[in-house]
Design a protein around this motif. Structure first.
Motif, mmCIF file in Angstrom:
data_model
loop_
_atom_site.group_PDB
_atom_site.id
_atom_site.type_symbol
_atom_site.label_atom_id
_atom_site.label_comp_id
_atom_site.label_asym_id
_atom_site.label_seq_id
_atom_site.Cartn_x
_atom_site.Cartn_y
_atom_site.Cartn_z
ATOM 1 N N ILE A 15 0.835 -1.211 0.000
ATOM 2 C CA ILE A 15 0.000 0.000 0.000
ATOM 3 C C ILE A 15 0.868 1.259 0.000
ATOM 4 C CG2 ILE A 15 -1.647 1.336 1.392
ATOM 5 C CD1 ILE A 15 -2.831 -1.437 2.246
ATOM 6 N N ILE A 16 1.902 1.263 0.818
ATOM 7 C CA ILE A 16 2.807 2.414 0.881
ATOM 8 C C ILE A 16 3.498 2.630 -0.463
ATOM 9 C CG2 ILE A 16 4.969 3.254 1.913
ATOM 10 C CD1 ILE A 16 3.959 1.881 4.549
ATOM 11 N N ALA A 17 3.950 1.547 -1.093
ATOM 12 C CA ALA A 17 4.642 1.650 -2.380
ATOM 13 C C ALA A 17 3.711 2.174 -3.467
ATOM 14 C CB ALA A 17 5.222 0.302 -2.782
ATOM 15 N N VAL A 18 2.471 1.728 -3.473
ATOM 16 C CA VAL A 18 1.517 2.212 -4.473
ATOM 17 C C VAL A 18 1.243 3.703 -4.261
ATOM 18 C CG1 VAL A 18 -0.878 2.045 -5.264
ATOM 19 C CG2 VAL A 18 0.474 -0.028 -4.953
ATOM 20 N N LEU A 19 1.057 4.100 -3.018
ATOM 21 C CA LEU A 19 0.839 5.523 -2.728
ATOM 22 C C LEU A 19 2.060 6.358 -3.127
ATOM 23 C CD1 LEU A 19 -0.993 5.347 0.719
ATOM 24 C CD2 LEU A 19 -1.968 5.961 -1.506
ATOM 25 N N LYS A 20 3.245 5.851 -2.834
ATOM 26 C CA LYS A 20 4.485 6.539 -3.211
ATOM 27 C C LYS A 20 4.565 6.704 -4.729
ATOM 28 C CE LYS A 20 9.063 7.505 -2.717
ATOM 29 N NZ LYS A 20 9.433 8.881 -2.597
ATOM 30 N N GLN A 21 4.232 5.640 -5.444
ATOM 31 C CA GLN A 21 4.263 5.698 -6.908
ATOM 32 C C GLN A 21 3.286 6.748 -7.435
ATOM 33 O OE1 GLN A 21 1.854 4.605 -9.338
ATOM 34 N NE2 GLN A 21 3.239 4.812 -11.043
ATOM 35 N N LEU A 22 2.095 6.803 -6.877
ATOM 36 C CA LEU A 22 1.112 7.790 -7.316
ATOM 37 C C LEU A 22 1.562 9.218 -7.002
ATOM 38 C CD1 LEU A 22 -2.187 5.956 -6.304
ATOM 39 C CD2 LEU A 22 -1.351 6.382 -8.628
ATOM 40 N N LEU A 23 2.113 9.424 -5.814
ATOM 41 C CA LEU A 23 2.592 10.760 -5.443
ATOM 42 C C LEU A 23 3.776 11.196 -6.309
ATOM 43 C CD1 LEU A 23 2.289 10.537 -1.555
ATOM 44 C CD2 LEU A 23 0.845 11.862 -3.120
ATOM 45 N N GLU A 24 4.670 10.262 -6.598
ATOM 46 C CA GLU A 24 5.816 10.590 -7.452
ATOM 47 C C GLU A 24 5.366 10.886 -8.883
ATOM 48 O OE1 GLU A 24 8.761 11.323 -6.543
ATOM 49 O OE2 GLU A 24 9.031 10.349 -4.604
ATOM 50 N N ILE A 80 12.815 11.487 -10.005
ATOM 51 C CA ILE A 80 11.432 11.067 -9.792
ATOM 52 C C ILE A 80 11.167 9.747 -10.510
ATOM 53 C CG2 ILE A 80 9.018 11.658 -10.211
ATOM 54 C CD1 ILE A 80 9.882 14.649 -9.924
ATOM 55 N N TYR A 81 11.668 9.616 -11.715
ATOM 56 C CA TYR A 81 11.512 8.373 -12.479
ATOM 57 C C TYR A 81 12.097 7.187 -11.711
ATOM 58 C CZ TYR A 81 12.628 4.910 -16.085
ATOM 59 O OH TYR A 81 12.758 3.754 -16.802
ATOM 60 N N LYS A 82 13.282 7.371 -11.144
ATOM 61 C CA LYS A 82 13.915 6.288 -10.379
ATOM 62 C C LYS A 82 13.113 5.963 -9.126
ATOM 63 C CE LYS A 82 18.493 7.079 -12.223
ATOM 64 N NZ LYS A 82 19.817 7.635 -12.005
ATOM 65 N N ALA A 83 12.538 6.983 -8.488
ATOM 66 C CA ALA A 83 11.697 6.751 -7.310
ATOM 67 C C ALA A 83 10.442 5.958 -7.689
ATOM 68 C CB ALA A 83 11.314 8.079 -6.662
ATOM 69 N N ILE A 84 9.879 6.264 -8.844
ATOM 70 C CA ILE A 84 8.707 5.514 -9.326
ATOM 71 C C ILE A 84 9.087 4.060 -9.575
ATOM 72 C CG2 ILE A 84 7.108 5.249 -11.275
ATOM 73 C CD1 ILE A 84 7.114 8.349 -11.490
ATOM 74 N N LYS A 85 10.218 3.845 -10.211
ATOM 75 C CA LYS A 85 10.671 2.473 -10.494
ATOM 76 C C LYS A 85 10.929 1.694 -9.198
ATOM 77 C CE LYS A 85 11.460 1.229 -14.275
ATOM 78 N NZ LYS A 85 10.612 0.496 -15.196
ATOM 79 N N ARG A 86 11.547 2.333 -8.205
ATOM 80 C CA ARG A 86 11.786 1.673 -6.912
ATOM 81 C C ARG A 86 10.466 1.312 -6.239
ATOM 82 N NH1 ARG A 86 15.842 5.479 -6.454
ATOM 83 N NH2 ARG A 86 14.504 6.839 -5.223
ATOM 84 N N ASP A 88 7.657 0.767 -7.680
ATOM 85 C CA ASP A 88 7.078 -0.347 -8.440
ATOM 86 C C ASP A 88 7.670 -1.676 -7.997
ATOM 87 O OD1 ASP A 88 5.449 1.304 -9.941
ATOM 88 O OD2 ASP A 88 6.736 1.263 -11.726
ATOM 89 N N ARG A 89 8.993 -1.712 -7.862
ATOM 90 C CA ARG A 89 9.653 -2.956 -7.455
ATOM 91 C C ARG A 89 9.234 -3.380 -6.057
ATOM 92 N NH1 ARG A 89 13.807 -0.731 -10.609
ATOM 93 N NH2 ARG A 89 14.820 0.279 -8.844
ATOM 94 N N VAL A 90 9.161 -2.433 -5.136
ATOM 95 C CA VAL A 90 8.731 -2.745 -3.765
ATOM 96 C C VAL A 90 7.297 -3.277 -3.786
ATOM 97 C CG1 VAL A 90 8.178 -1.758 -1.507
ATOM 98 C CG2 VAL A 90 10.329 -1.158 -2.644
ATOM 99 N N ALA A 91 6.426 -2.652 -4.567
ATOM 100 C CA ALA A 91 5.037 -3.105 -4.649
ATOM 101 C C ALA A 91 4.952 -4.527 -5.195
ATOM 102 C CB ALA A 91 4.212 -2.156 -5.514
ATOM 103 N N ILE A 92 5.712 -4.824 -6.221
ATOM 104 C CA ILE A 92 5.683 -6.161 -6.825
ATOM 105 C C ILE A 92 6.202 -7.209 -5.850
ATOM 106 C CG2 ILE A 92 6.721 -7.606 -8.626
ATOM 107 C CD1 ILE A 92 6.556 -5.060 -10.451
ATOM 108 N N VAL A 93 7.337 -6.932 -5.238
ATOM 109 C CA VAL A 93 7.928 -7.898 -4.300
ATOM 110 C C VAL A 93 7.010 -8.128 -3.110
ATOM 111 C CG1 VAL A 93 9.837 -8.267 -2.678
ATOM 112 C CG2 VAL A 93 10.312 -7.508 -5.011
#
Length: 111
Positions: A15-24, A80-86, A88-93
């Motif tokens: 949940i945190i990773a998805v929110l982070k991705q949306l904010l980024e 920001i792009y790298k933060a989005i990618k990170r 994404d990876r956290v959310a998937i794992v």
């Protein structure tokens, strides 16, 4: 009990990773709007929108994921792009871990 803790942790991380991705993603679009207005206008002025039916937002997400902004040579967009990618990876794992724990629990109670 331990598996429950891991499951809760994995779910919270997801949940945190998805929110982070949306904010980024929102930060990316704001940066694009403020520092690269011609590109932002050419993309149809996309805005962060939780309704994924908005084609401008959907296309903007594809634009970001395809790294099509590299020619702008903007270090902040890269960050920001790298933060989005990170995120994404956290959310998937974390989702995979939560699913594996669920499967393990199902197999354990079925056997």
């Amino acid at each position: 009990m331990t598996l429950n803790l891991f499951f809760i942790t994995a779910t919270a991380l997801f949940i945190i990773a998805v929110l982070k991705q949306l904010l980024e993603t929102n930060a990316f679009l704001n940066r694009l709007r403020d520092n690269h207005p011609s590109r932002y206008e050419a993309m149809g002025r996309p805005r962060w929108n939780i309704q994924f039916g908005d084609p401008r937002f959907r296309e903007a997400v594809k634009y970001i994921r395809a790294h099509k902004f590299a020619d702008l040579d903007d270090p902040e967009l890269e960050r920001i792009y790298k933060a989005i990618k990170r995120a994404d990876r956290v959310a998937i794992v974390s989702a995979v871990i939560a699913i594996l724990i669920t499967l393990l629990e199902v197999m354990r109670t079925a056997g």
